[in-house]
Scaffold this active site. Structure first.
Site, short mmCIF file in Angstrom:
data_model
loop_
_atom_site.label_atom_id
_atom_site.label_comp_id
_atom_site.label_asym_id
_atom_site.label_seq_id
_atom_site.Cartn_x
_atom_site.Cartn_y
_atom_site.Cartn_z
N GLU A 199 0.85 -1.20 0.00
CA GLU A 199 0.00 0.00 0.00
C GLU A 199 0.87 1.23 0.00
O GLU A 199 2.00 1.19 0.48
CB GLU A 199 -0.81 0.07 1.32
CG GLU A 199 -2.07 -0.69 1.32
CD GLU A 199 -2.77 -0.65 2.68
OE1 GLU A 199 -2.32 0.05 3.59
OE2 GLU A 199 -3.78 -1.35 2.80
N ARG A 291 -15.12 -8.31 15.32
CA ARG A 291 -15.25 -8.72 16.73
C ARG A 291 -15.43 -7.47 17.59
O ARG A 291 -15.33 -6.36 17.10
CB ARG A 291 -13.96 -9.42 17.16
CG ARG A 291 -12.76 -8.53 16.89
CD ARG A 291 -11.50 -8.98 17.51
NE ARG A 291 -10.33 -8.40 16.89
CZ ARG A 291 -9.84 -7.20 17.12
NH1 ARG A 291 -10.46 -6.40 17.98
NH2 ARG A 291 -8.78 -6.75 16.50
P1 ADP Z 1 -3.32 -4.60 12.13
O1 ADP Z 1 -4.40 -5.47 11.63
O2 ADP Z 1 -2.03 -5.32 12.31
O3 ADP Z 1 -3.73 -3.78 13.33
P2 ADP Z 1 -3.83 -2.32 10.34
O4 ADP Z 1 -4.01 -2.49 8.89
O5 ADP Z 1 -5.07 -2.10 11.16
O6 ADP Z 1 -3.01 -3.56 10.93
O7 ADP Z 1 -2.83 -1.12 10.62
C1 ADP Z 1 -2.38 -0.81 11.93
C2 ADP Z 1 -1.68 0.52 11.96
O8 ADP Z 1 -0.57 0.55 11.05
C3 ADP Z 1 -2.54 1.71 11.54
O9 ADP Z 1 -3.31 2.20 12.58
C4 ADP Z 1 -1.48 2.70 11.07
O10 ADP Z 1 -0.86 3.32 12.18
C5 ADP Z 1 -0.45 1.81 10.42
N1 ADP Z 1 -0.72 1.68 8.96
C6 ADP Z 1 -1.33 0.66 8.34
N2 ADP Z 1 -1.42 0.88 7.00
C7 ADP Z 1 -0.84 2.07 6.76
C8 ADP Z 1 -0.61 2.87 5.59
N3 ADP Z 1 -0.99 2.47 4.37
N4 ADP Z 1 0.02 4.07 5.74
C9 ADP Z 1 0.42 4.50 6.96
N5 ADP Z 1 0.24 3.80 8.10
C10 ADP Z 1 -0.38 2.59 8.03
#
Ligand code: ADP
Length: 452
Positions: A199, A291
């Site tokens: 991404e 969840r």
């Molecule tokens: P997980 O399922 O491991 O919690 P997430 O997809 O919810 O992963 O992402 C967790 C955190 O990682 C987000 O809150 C953000 O801080 C960071 N993050 C994830 N994707 C991005 C992105 N494309 N750009 C910047 N930060 C990201």
């Protein structure tokens, strides 16, 4: 519903026992040999030991949990968060044994659990997503091409990721090639699935998520947002509602998008749609959590709705008693996750016995915790030992109350993250509502560790 098995431990197990008691439903706790002394075991109506300390031999053993459910003749299983809560096979097995899984259908877990499919699904429903690869990328050459197309910096994420693990950031071709292989290796090791996707890395975003409730009759509403930008290594430390960043207009737009995303997954029960929001107010779906979440109490305190009770009522087939227009955000709430970790020693885990425990109270304070004086925190599980929630008419009141409550909290015998929270709650960047996901790292870099 007459009896529910709680397939979890710690504060969330206790939270579920409490909801059941108020609804007049009996509870069955399952526990590992390390959790005999645990409060959820003592407070549940019945308890069955399901194995040794390690999660893989107890809280993750679907077969043992289903056997316990059958022996004790329960109607339903509440999975809490973590462990088996987002395991589609477990939900499937419950469905096949005619035990109600308190959560979405296994098909929705499957759809949203695979992050690449989830993005594809919500995109088709018109919800904005972060620009990235179409699904998992297999080879280095393909990955490199995709990274170039998206533009650096990029983030490499595990398809099966969760809890902030399995993510790598790259700023150019050379670091990308290295991080791509590291990310795949880590994902394989952590999740048994080495697939990754790419991404665009959004710079200094806010993490803002929407709470969804969906009944089994097709009605989906949202209960507003939680701002979870205060994170360390992608793991949330502080959550609040409403977000200090959102305007009423953006809240409305994002809420609508969140409902659309849940509808696209044919979602049922409580769930969360997570977005990243950039400085300009552009928002992007990142994932759905199928969840109840750790941070659900802040939404409960601002809306007045008991989310765990709603989960049980929805699983019983009841209709949601509200329309979207009935939901209002009445006040401000903030949650601090209190972990048994030493913030002065790079957050090293600090399990052990709590010699003295005194939890704060008074107006506008809520503590969700399973620990007590004399309790020994086992080293096998998550380090979170309590959630301290404060609320009030304004954000300022909630902050002042949190600072007051943190000052009252006594946990002796182990190290906790309380001193770090105290420092954050006097920091102007946080207090002015300016924290983005990079905040904690920046705060730690400029704050001497002897302050906590
Ligand atoms: P997980 O399922 O491991 O919690 P997430 O997809 O919810 O992963 O992402 C967790 C955190 O990682 C987000 O809150 C953000 O801080 C960071 N993050 C994830 N994707 C991005 C992105 N494309 N750009 C910047 N930060 C990201």
């Amino acid at each position: 519903m007459q009896k529910i098995l709680i397939a979890n431990r710690g504060e969330i197990a206790l939270r579920i026992v409490r909801a059941c008691r108020e609804l007049g439903i009996k509870t069955l706790a399952v526990y590992s040999e390390a959790d005999v002394e645990s409060l959820h075991v003592q407070l549940a109506d019945e308890a069955i030991c399901i194995g040794p300390a390690a999660g893989a031999q107890s809280y993750l053993r679907a077969d043992r949990i289903i056997s316990a459910a059958e022996i004790a003749d329960v109607d339903a299983i509440h999975p809490g968060y973590g462990f088996l809560s987002e395991n589609e096979d477990f939900a499937d097995q419950c469905e096949r044994c005619n035990i109600k899984f308190i959560g979405p259908k296994s098909s929705s877990i499957r759809l949203m659990g695979d992050k690449a499919t989830a993005k594809d699904t919500v995109k088709k429903a018109g919800v904005p997503i972060v620009p990235g690869s179409d699904g998992p990328v297999e080879t280095e050459a393909e990955a490199l091409k995709t990274a170039k197309r998206i533009g650096y910096p990029v983030i490499i994420k595990a398809v099966a990721g969760g809890g902030g693990r399995g993510m790598r950031i790259a700023h150019n071709d050379v670091s990308f090639a290295k991080e791509f292989h590291v990310a795949r290796g880590e994902a394989e090791k952590a999740f048994g699935d080495g697939r990754v996707y790419i991404e665009r890395y959004i710079q200094n975003p806010r993490h803002i998520e929407f709470q969804i409730l969906a009944d089994s009759h097709g009605k989906v509403i949202h209960l507003g947002e939680r701002d979870c930008s205060v994170q360390r290594r992608h793991q949330k430390l502080i959550e609040e509602a409403p977000s200090p960043f959102l305007t009423p207009d953006l809240r409305k737009k994002m809420g609508k998008a969140a409902v659309k995303a849940a509808e696209a997954a044919h979602y049922e029960n409580a769930g969360t749609i997570e977005f990243l929001v950039d400085d300009a107010g552009n928002f992007y779906f990142i994932e759905m959590n199928t969840r109840i979440q750790v941070e659900h109490p802040v939404t409960e305190e601002v809306t007045g709705i008991d989310l765990v009770k709603q989960q049980i009522l929805i699983a019983s087939g009841e209709k949601l008693p509200w329309d979207q227009s009935d939901i209002s955000i009445r006040r401000h709430a903030i949650e601090c996750r209190i972990n048994a970790e030493d913030p002065a020693r790079n957050f090293a885990p600090s399990p052990g016995t709590i010699d003295l425990y005194y939890a704060p109270g008074g107006h506008g304070v809520r503590v969700d915790s399973h620990v007590y004086g004399g309790y020994t925190i086992p080293p096998y599980y998550d380090s979170m030992i309590a959630k301290l929630i404060t609320f009030g008419e304004t954000r300022r009141t909630a902050i002042e109350r949190m600072h007051r409550a943190l000052g009252e909290y006594i946990i002796r015998g182990i190290k906790t993250t309380i001193p770090l929270h105290r420092a954050i709650f006097t920091d102007p960047v946080f207090c002015q509502g300016k924290a983005t996901t990079g905040y904690v790292q920046e705060f730690l870099a400029r704050t001497p560790t002897d302050l906590f």
